[in-house]
Every structure is written in structure tokens, then in C-alpha cells.
Design a protein around this motif. Structure first.
Motif, PDB file in Angstrom:
ATOM      1  N   SER A 152       0.422  -1.348   0.427  1.00 19.94           N
ATOM      2  CA  SER A 152      -0.003  -0.065   0.030  1.00 19.94           C
ATOM      3  C   SER A 152       1.148   0.963  -0.165  1.00 19.94           C
ATOM      4  CB  SER A 152      -0.890   0.140   0.963  1.00 19.94           C
ATOM      5  OG  SER A 152       0.335   0.085   2.462  1.00 19.94           O
ATOM      6  N   TRP A 184      -2.811  -0.851  -5.615  1.00 18.22           N
ATOM      7  CA  TRP A 184      -3.319  -0.179  -4.993  1.00 18.22           C
ATOM      8  C   TRP A 184      -3.816   1.310  -5.511  1.00 18.22           C
ATOM      9  CZ3 TRP A 184      -4.373  -0.787   0.811  1.00 18.22           C
ATOM     10  CH2 TRP A 184      -3.818  -2.520   0.987  1.00 18.22           C
ATOM     11  N   SER A 211      -8.278   0.750  -0.532  1.00 11.61           N
ATOM     12  CA  SER A 211      -8.893   0.605  -1.371  1.00 11.61           C
ATOM     13  C   SER A 211      -7.545   0.271  -2.699  1.00 11.61           C
ATOM     14  CB  SER A 211      -9.321   1.285  -2.299  1.00 11.61           C
ATOM     15  OG  SER A 211      -9.290   2.446  -2.903  1.00 11.61           O
ATOM     16  N   LEU A 212      -8.184  -1.453  -3.420  1.00 13.89           N
ATOM     17  CA  LEU A 212      -7.629  -0.922  -4.386  1.00 13.89           C
ATOM     18  C   LEU A 212      -8.434  -0.981  -5.850  1.00 13.89           C
ATOM     19  CD1 LEU A 212      -6.757  -3.938  -1.738  1.00 13.89           C
ATOM     20  CD2 LEU A 212      -5.062  -3.979  -3.153  1.00 13.89           C
ATOM     21  N   GLN A 224       0.370  -2.164   4.499  1.00 18.09           N
ATOM     22  CA  GLN A 224      -0.763  -3.772   3.379  1.00 18.09           C
ATOM     23  C   GLN A 224       0.577  -4.436   2.471  1.00 18.09           C
ATOM     24  OE1 GLN A 224      -4.238  -4.621   5.538  1.00 18.09           O
ATOM     25  NE2 GLN A 224      -3.138  -3.374   7.301  1.00 18.09           N
ATOM     26  N   VAL A 267      -4.729  -9.194   1.063  1.00 16.79           N
ATOM     27  CA  VAL A 267      -4.606  -8.360   1.471  1.00 16.79           C
ATOM     28  C   VAL A 267      -3.929  -8.971   2.888  1.00 16.79           C
ATOM     29  CG1 VAL A 267      -5.045  -6.581   0.211  1.00 16.79           C
ATOM     30  CG2 VAL A 267      -6.352  -7.413   2.714  1.00 16.79           C
ATOM     31  N   ASP A 277      -5.439   3.639  -3.204  1.00 19.13           N
ATOM     32  CA  ASP A 277      -4.972   4.432  -1.484  1.00 19.13           C
ATOM     33  C   ASP A 277      -4.536   3.375  -0.837  1.00 19.13           C
ATOM     34  OD1 ASP A 277      -7.553   3.678  -0.911  1.00 19.13           O
ATOM     35  OD2 ASP A 277      -8.393   5.736  -2.148  1.00 19.13           O
ATOM     36  N   ASN A 278      -4.213   4.283   0.511  1.00 16.10           N
ATOM     37  CA  ASN A 278      -3.941   2.901   1.358  1.00 16.10           C
ATOM     38  C   ASN A 278      -5.329   2.492   2.237  1.00 16.10           C
ATOM     39  OD1 ASN A 278      -1.131   3.944   2.090  1.00 16.10           O
ATOM     40  ND2 ASN A 278      -1.713   5.893   2.832  1.00 16.10           N
ATOM     41  N   LEU A 324     -10.543  -2.192   2.102  1.00 14.64           N
ATOM     42  CA  LEU A 324     -10.621  -3.240   2.864  1.00 14.64           C
ATOM     43  C   LEU A 324     -11.157  -3.805   4.199  1.00 14.64           C
ATOM     44  CD1 LEU A 324      -6.616  -1.490   3.997  1.00 14.64           C
ATOM     45  CD2 LEU A 324      -7.256  -3.498   2.519  1.00 14.64           C
TER      46      LEU A 324
END
Length: 148
Positions: free
Chosen positions: A81, A120, A125-126, A86, A97, A122-123, A143
Motif C-alpha cells: 500500500s 493500490w 482500496s485496491l 499492507q 491482503v 490509496d491506503n 479493505l
């Protein structure tokens, strides 16, 4: 094969680190033996870690002294991430994850998706490409389990 993948990962990291700092690392000469001593890499990426896949297994290596690779799951194309907390990866039928230290592995999705890995956004979501009734499409996974 593992050393080749690890070398490619290290070279990619070094290239990225060099670009950020305004310099670029020297490329090794063909036939140069690969050293197990990562002291030079620790100096360039203090507090960092590497993730790689070998033989369809995902490994994390912290760059601290005495670092040893730890297997965290099955799959390919691991990606940290943006904040490095993550790690996400793909394995044909799963999007998984775990925490950076390899703990807390969990699946975000368990249906078939195209080889493309997890990316990724952002921190929290993927993005991944899934094979649905209308073909392949990009989806966003959070997440917390949501999907769009």
C-alpha cells in the motif's frame, strides 16, 4: 529463479529510490555475482521492506539486520500500500491482503480474475480486473469488504 526475481525486484527498487533522490544507481556488470549482504540496500531504504513472488508463493523481507524472507501466502504480483502498512496480491481465484509484517492475511475477493495483480489506489482500496458475465472489468475493493 528466486534469485532472479529478487534481483529484478531490488533493481526496480533501486531505480525508484535513485529517481527520487536525483541520482541513479550503477547497473551491475553482466556476470557479477549476487551478494547476500543487504547492507548497501538498508542504507538506501532504511526501515523498508521488499515483497516478491517465487514459485507462486508471496514473500516479505524486512531490510533490517538478519532479515529472512517470510512466506505470507500463495500468489503473484505483490504490491505494498502507499503507506507501506499492507501488502496485496493476486492468485487466479483470490485477491488477498495482509499486514506488512505478514500477519492478518485475508481475502477481499474469491472469484476468478484476470492476471493483472492488485493495484493500490490509496491506503484503503485496491483495483483489480475481474472476469464477469460481460467480460473483464476493473473493480475497486475496499479493505472493509466493499466492492464497486
Amino acid at each position: 529463479m528466486i534469485r532472479l526475481l529478487a534481483t529484478a525486484t531490488l533493481l526496480a527498487l533501486l531505480t525508484a529510490c535513485g529517481k527520487e533522490k536525483g541520482s541513479s544507481p550503477a547497473e551491475p556488470k553482466p556476470g557479477t555475482p549476487i551478494s547476500d549482504d543487504l547492507t548497501w540496500l538498508r542504507k538506501m531504504a532504511p526501515g523498508g521492506a521488499l515483497a516478491y513472488s517465487a514459485d507462486r508463493e508471496i514473500y516479505i523481507v524486512e531490510l533490517g539486520a538478519g532479515a529472512k524472507p517470510r512466506k505470507v501466502g500463495r500468489g503473484f504480483m505483490p504490491e505494498f500500500s502507499p503507506d507501506g502498512s499492507q501488502l496485496a496480491w493476486a492468485d487466479n481465484a483470490r485477491l488477498s491482503v495482509c499486514n506488512r509484517d505478514g500477519t492478518g492475511p485475508r481475502q477481499l475477493h474469491n472469484r476468478r480474475f484476470k492476471h493483472g495483480g492488485a493495484h493500490w489506489l490509496d491506503n484503503a482500496s485496491l483495483a483489480a480486473i475481474l472476469n464477469g458475465p460481460e467480460g473483464y472489468h476493473w473493480y475497486r475493493f475496499w479493505l472493509d469488504g466493499r466492492r464497486e
